[in-house]
Design a protein around this motif. Structure first.
Motif, PDB file in Angstrom:
ATOM      1  N   TYR A  25       5.226  -1.029  14.649  1.00 11.01           N
ATOM      2  CA  TYR A  25       4.107  -1.499  13.840  1.00 11.01           C
ATOM      3  C   TYR A  25       3.400  -0.346  13.133  1.00 11.01           C
ATOM      4  CZ  TYR A  25       4.786  -6.088  15.857  1.00 11.01           C
ATOM      5  OH  TYR A  25       5.329  -7.275  16.196  1.00 11.01           O
ATOM      6  N   ALA A  26       3.433   0.825  13.741  1.00  8.71           N
ATOM      7  CA  ALA A  26       2.916   2.000  13.022  1.00  8.71           C
ATOM      8  C   ALA A  26       3.775   2.282  11.793  1.00  8.71           C
ATOM      9  CB  ALA A  26       2.901   3.222  13.945  1.00  8.71           C
ATOM     10  N   SER A  27       5.094   2.083  11.944  1.00 11.63           N
ATOM     11  CA  SER A  27       5.985   2.258  10.801  1.00 11.63           C
ATOM     12  C   SER A  27       5.713   1.212   9.727  1.00 11.63           C
ATOM     13  CB  SER A  27       7.446   2.169  11.268  1.00 11.63           C
ATOM     14  OG  SER A  27       8.334   2.222  10.178  1.00 11.63           O
ATOM     15  N   VAL A  28       5.465  -0.036  10.150  1.00 14.59           N
ATOM     16  CA  VAL A  28       5.126  -1.090   9.181  1.00 14.59           C
ATOM     17  C   VAL A  28       3.849  -0.733   8.427  1.00 14.59           C
ATOM     18  CG1 VAL A  28       4.411  -3.500   8.952  1.00 14.59           C
ATOM     19  CG2 VAL A  28       6.315  -2.902  10.449  1.00 14.59           C
ATOM     20  N   THR A  29       2.859  -0.248   9.159  1.00 16.12           N
ATOM     21  CA  THR A  29       1.603   0.146   8.515  1.00 16.12           C
ATOM     22  C   THR A  29       1.836   1.254   7.495  1.00 16.12           C
ATOM     23  OG1 THR A  29       0.410  -0.403  10.558  1.00 16.12           O
ATOM     24  CG2 THR A  29      -0.748   0.962   8.933  1.00 16.12           C
ATOM     25  N   ARG A  30       2.645   2.240   7.873  1.00 15.31           N
ATOM     26  CA  ARG A  30       2.919   3.349   6.951  1.00 15.31           C
ATOM     27  C   ARG A  30       3.641   2.863   5.697  1.00 15.31           C
ATOM     28  NH1 ARG A  30       4.004   6.087  11.877  1.00 15.31           N
ATOM     29  NH2 ARG A  30       6.235   5.656  11.654  1.00 15.31           N
ATOM     30  N   PHE A  81       1.377   0.142  -1.234  1.00 18.75           N
ATOM     31  CA  PHE A  81       0.128  -0.042  -1.968  1.00 18.75           C
ATOM     32  C   PHE A  81      -0.301   1.249  -2.669  1.00 18.75           C
ATOM     33  CE2 PHE A  81      -0.518  -3.645   1.053  1.00 18.75           C
ATOM     34  CZ  PHE A  81      -0.630  -4.644   0.094  1.00 18.75           C
ATOM     35  N   PHE A  82      -0.058   2.352  -1.983  1.00 20.62           N
ATOM     36  CA  PHE A  82      -0.415   3.641  -2.566  1.00 20.62           C
ATOM     37  C   PHE A  82       0.379   3.886  -3.855  1.00 20.62           C
ATOM     38  CE2 PHE A  82       0.432   8.245  -2.856  1.00 20.62           C
ATOM     39  CZ  PHE A  82      -0.860   8.680  -3.089  1.00 20.62           C
ATOM     40  N   CYS A  83       1.685   3.573  -3.807  1.00 18.43           N
ATOM     41  CA  CYS A  83       2.526   3.762  -4.995  1.00 18.43           C
ATOM     42  C   CYS A  83       2.091   2.837  -6.121  1.00 18.43           C
ATOM     43  CB  CYS A  83       3.990   3.529  -4.649  1.00 18.43           C
ATOM     44  SG  CYS A  83       4.699   4.797  -3.581  1.00 18.43           S
ATOM     45  N   LEU A  84       1.732   1.587  -5.758  1.00 16.43           N
ATOM     46  CA  LEU A  84       1.280   0.651  -6.777  1.00 16.43           C
ATOM     47  C   LEU A  84       0.015   1.143  -7.478  1.00 16.43           C
ATOM     48  CD1 LEU A  84       1.835  -2.796  -4.997  1.00 16.43           C
ATOM     49  CD2 LEU A  84       3.113  -1.855  -6.934  1.00 16.43           C
ATOM     50  N   CYS A  85      -0.822   1.854  -6.733  1.00 16.03           N
ATOM     51  CA  CYS A  85      -2.038   2.407  -7.333  1.00 16.03           C
ATOM     52  C   CYS A  85      -1.773   3.737  -8.023  1.00 16.03           C
ATOM     53  CB  CYS A  85      -3.126   2.591  -6.270  1.00 16.03           C
ATOM     54  SG  CYS A  85      -3.647   1.060  -5.466  1.00 16.03           S
ATOM     55  N   LEU A  86      -0.901   4.524  -7.407  1.00 12.84           N
ATOM     56  CA  LEU A  86      -0.705   5.885  -7.910  1.00 12.84           C
ATOM     57  C   LEU A  86       0.122   5.914  -9.192  1.00 12.84           C
ATOM     58  CD1 LEU A  86      -1.160   8.895  -7.372  1.00 12.84           C
ATOM     59  CD2 LEU A  86       0.964   8.912  -6.061  1.00 12.84           C
ATOM     60  N   VAL A  87       1.135   5.053  -9.263  1.00 16.13           N
ATOM     61  CA  VAL A  87       2.025   5.095 -10.433  1.00 16.13           C
ATOM     62  C   VAL A  87       1.256   4.875 -11.740  1.00 16.13           C
ATOM     63  CG1 VAL A  87       3.939   3.919 -11.564  1.00 16.13           C
ATOM     64  CG2 VAL A  87       4.108   4.522  -9.154  1.00 16.13           C
ATOM     65  N   PRO A  88       0.382   3.843 -11.833  1.00 17.76           N
ATOM     66  CA  PRO A  88      -0.388   3.713 -13.083  1.00 17.76           C
ATOM     67  C   PRO A  88      -1.269   4.924 -13.373  1.00 17.76           C
ATOM     68  CG  PRO A  88      -0.510   1.691 -11.801  1.00 17.76           C
ATOM     69  CD  PRO A  88       0.109   2.716 -10.915  1.00 17.76           C
ATOM     70  N   ALA A  93      -8.509   1.835  -0.378  1.00 11.47           N
ATOM     71  CA  ALA A  93      -8.184   0.407  -0.476  1.00 11.47           C
ATOM     72  C   ALA A  93      -6.803   0.122   0.103  1.00 11.47           C
ATOM     73  CB  ALA A  93      -8.243  -0.028  -1.940  1.00 11.47           C
ATOM     74  N   ALA A  94      -5.858   0.980  -0.198  1.00 16.53           N
ATOM     75  CA  ALA A  94      -4.502   0.788   0.329  1.00 16.53           C
ATOM     76  C   ALA A  94      -4.496   0.884   1.846  1.00 16.53           C
ATOM     77  CB  ALA A  94      -3.561   1.826  -0.276  1.00 16.53           C
ATOM     78  N   LEU A  95      -5.279   1.809   2.415  1.00 14.31           N
ATOM     79  CA  LEU A  95      -5.332   1.976   3.863  1.00 14.31           C
ATOM     80  C   LEU A  95      -5.912   0.734   4.541  1.00 14.31           C
ATOM     81  CD1 LEU A  95      -4.945   3.877   6.267  1.00 14.31           C
ATOM     82  CD2 LEU A  95      -7.246   4.760   5.864  1.00 14.31           C
ATOM     83  N   VAL A  96      -7.011   0.216   4.004  1.00 14.51           N
ATOM     84  CA  VAL A  96      -7.655  -0.963   4.598  1.00 14.51           C
ATOM     85  C   VAL A  96      -6.727  -2.175   4.532  1.00 14.51           C
ATOM     86  CG1 VAL A  96      -9.559  -2.586   4.358  1.00 14.51           C
ATOM     87  CG2 VAL A  96      -9.991  -0.132   4.142  1.00 14.51           C
ATOM     88  N   VAL A  97      -6.139  -2.416   3.377  1.00 16.05           N
ATOM     89  CA  VAL A  97      -5.261  -3.577   3.208  1.00 16.05           C
ATOM     90  C   VAL A  97      -4.024  -3.449   4.099  1.00 16.05           C
ATOM     91  CG1 VAL A  97      -3.819  -4.820   1.563  1.00 16.05           C
ATOM     92  CG2 VAL A  97      -6.088  -4.043   0.883  1.00 16.05           C
TER      93      VAL A  97
END
Length: 552
Positions: free
Chosen positions: A8-13, A19-26, A287-291
């Motif tokens: 589950y730690a792997s799932v979280t990562r 989510f990080f990539c979805l935010c970072l790429v733009p 935001a990515a961390l919380v979600v």
């Protein structure tokens, strides 16, 4: 539980990364577009500035050259040839035209190459010298004008020659010009501290020093020369190159504008953009961390509910499958084993009736029959244990001599070890005590450890197996001459499905099964690295007598 936590730690990562990539790429895309747009705008402005600078300074340099040519041309057109034959007249002309102090000397030469008069500091060097065969002299008579490359000569300072002839081509008027006057004009063409400006001839030879001290011409500058000083500049990653022809294409005035210098004006804007992007990046990461954490918790809760509902059904299905498999094995294997056992017993009964003198190798026949009986019994034990998985039968305990069990296990892999030139050293304690244990399961442990040792030792390696007694325990050690175990892997070595082998070379279950069997037999299994190199696996089992069987 630890494995599930890791999962589950792997799932979280992974969710966090997604989510990080979805935010970072733009953000990166916008930043990249902004950066390139600013650079493109800067390049356009730099091209315009460089073009204006090189055009303006080229006009100034061309005008300086034309002034020298026009001055000499005016003299030969308005004064008679006899005027230049007099040394005094030439001296007066020299004083009249050297108003800027850049004329080194003045010389009049007859059409046949004889010198009429000379004014300058090198009178003794040129006295009586004939110029009839000099290429520059012949070019002047042919074309009416000559401009030389910059050279040092015996004057010891960089200079160039301007020569003209009269309309009748009866004599040549030659002036030597100090090229340092051009050097000061080039400073006005330096656009920024790391920009450059210089004059070269068609061969790419420097006619003036490079403002940056360069002594070789770049490939881009040579391209401009080969294009004849084209109007269009050439843009590279580092600079903008632009050239203009001088002296009817004999020389080229080249200016290089440094891109990095021109981008310095955008540094405040870059800093503002960087601050904005940093704030957006932090907000996106939070935001990515919380979600990600919330989704991972939801997934874990759903998985736990699903596992609780399906565990009973899975256990029932597994036991039913194993039962069907065990029944098939018992039917397909036990019947042939019984036939082999009965036939070998019948042969054993017939052999004593044979005449030893007529039957060769009678002893070997008897020994082979005993081996057949032993392995039939061993195969029967294996099928019986397989049936025990569905019936939950207790492990079969018997007195086992570990030295003999190890020798038998080694015999399984001796051929493989020989093919890889691996030496197996036995260091067994004589008269090792017997112990009550499950021999076949323990042999599986030994075989797993031995196979791992052979893999680790590699070609021409060594494996050492030793037995000893420590208090009330038996100690079996497997050592290899390999590279040892990485420190970060020691804690995970006995986890299921953990392996350091290449794909398709191991399942990661061997050590896990070995550890589980050893623990159930009342012993322990541990791994460490030897100081001399390689890995060391230690199996420790209690010495159990009949009636003292220990279960864990």
């Amino acid at each position: 539980m630890e494995r599930m936590n890791d999962y589950y730690a792997s799932v979280t990562r992974r969710l966090l990364l997604a989510f990080f990539c979805l935010c970072l790429v733009p953000l990166l895309a916008v930043g990249w577009i902004t950066k390139n747009s600013l650079r493109d705008i800067n390049i356009i402005r730099l091209e315009d500035k460089a073009t204006a600078t090189v055009t303006a300074q080229a006009k100034v340099l061309s005008q300086v050259l034309k002034d020298h040519i026009n001055n000499l041309d005016m003299l030969v057109n308005f004064l008679p040839p006899s005027f230049f034959e007099q040394q005094g007249n030439t001296e007066k002309l020299f004083l009249a035209i050297d108003n800027r102090g850049d004329i080194v000397d003045l010389q009049s030469i007859a059409a046949d190459g004889r010198q009429y008069a000379y004014v300058g500091p090198y009178r003794t060097q040129v006295k009586g010298k004939s110029y009839a065969e000099a290429p520059w002299f012949q070019e002047t008579l042919l074309n009416g004008v000559h401009i030389s490359n910059v050279f040092t000569g015996y004057r010891g300072t960089p200079h160039f020659v301007v020569a003209v002839t009269n309309p009748l081509k009866s004599y040549v008027l030659r002036a030597t010009v100090n090229s340092s006057s051009f050097n000061s004009l080039l400073l006005a063409a330096q656009i920024s501290p790391h920009s450059d400006a210089f004059i070269v001839n068609r061969a790419g030879e420097f006619q003036t020093p490079s403002l940056r001290g360069e002594d070789t011409l770049s490939v881009t500058a040579r391209t401009l020369i080969s294009a004849g000083g084209s109007e269009a500049p050439i843009v590279t990653d580092d600079a903008v190159y632009i050239a203009r022809p001088l002296a009817d294409g004999r020389w080229f005035f080249i200016v290089t504008a440094n891109v990095a210098d021109s981008m310095s004006v955008y540094i405040p804007l870059y800093r503002q953009i960087l601050i904005v992007f940093t704030i957006l990046f932090i907000l996106a990461l939070a935001a990515a961390l919380v979600v990600s954490i919330m989704l991972a918790r939801h997934i874990r809760h759903a998985d736990q509910e699903y596992a609780a509902n399906s565990m009973q059904f899975a256990q029932m299905e597994k036991m039913a499958t194993i039962g069907r498999l065990a029944a098939g094995v018992a039917h397909e294997i036990n019947n042939p084993l019984q036939m082999i056992s009965s036939q070998s017993g019948w042969i054993a009964e017939l052999l004593p009736e044979e005449d030893p003198a007529k039957v060769k190798n009678l002893g070997e026949y008897k020994e082979s029959i005993e081996k057949i009986r032993y392995h039939v019994k061993r195969a029967g034990t294996i099928t019986h244990r397989l049936l025990g998985y569905s019936k939950k039968m207790a492990a079969q305990q018997e007195e086992v001599q570990l030295n003999d069990l190890l020798n038998e296990t080694i015999s399984f892999v001796e051929k493989e070890a020989e093919s890889h030139d691996i030496s197996i050293h036995r260091n067994f304690l004589p008269d090792l005590p017997l112990t009550m244990t499950d021999g076949p399961q323990l042999q599986q442990v030994f075989l797993n450890l031995l196979n791992n040792a052979l893999d680790a030792a590699g070609e021409k390696g060594e494996v050492e197996i030793s037995t000893a007694v420590s208090g009330s325990d038996l100690v079996i050690r497997f050592a290899d001459s390999g590279e040892g175990i990485a420190r970060e892997n020691l804690k995970r070595l006995f986890d299921p499905f953990f392996t350091t082998k290449l794909p398709n070379k191991g399942t990661g279950l061997g050590l896990y099964i070995s550890y589980d069997i050893t623990r159930k037999l009342g012993g322990s299994l541990k791994a460490e690295n030897r100081e001399s190199g390689g890995a060391l696996f230690t199996v420790q089992l209690p010495i159990a007598r009949l009636g003292e069987i220990k279960r864990h």
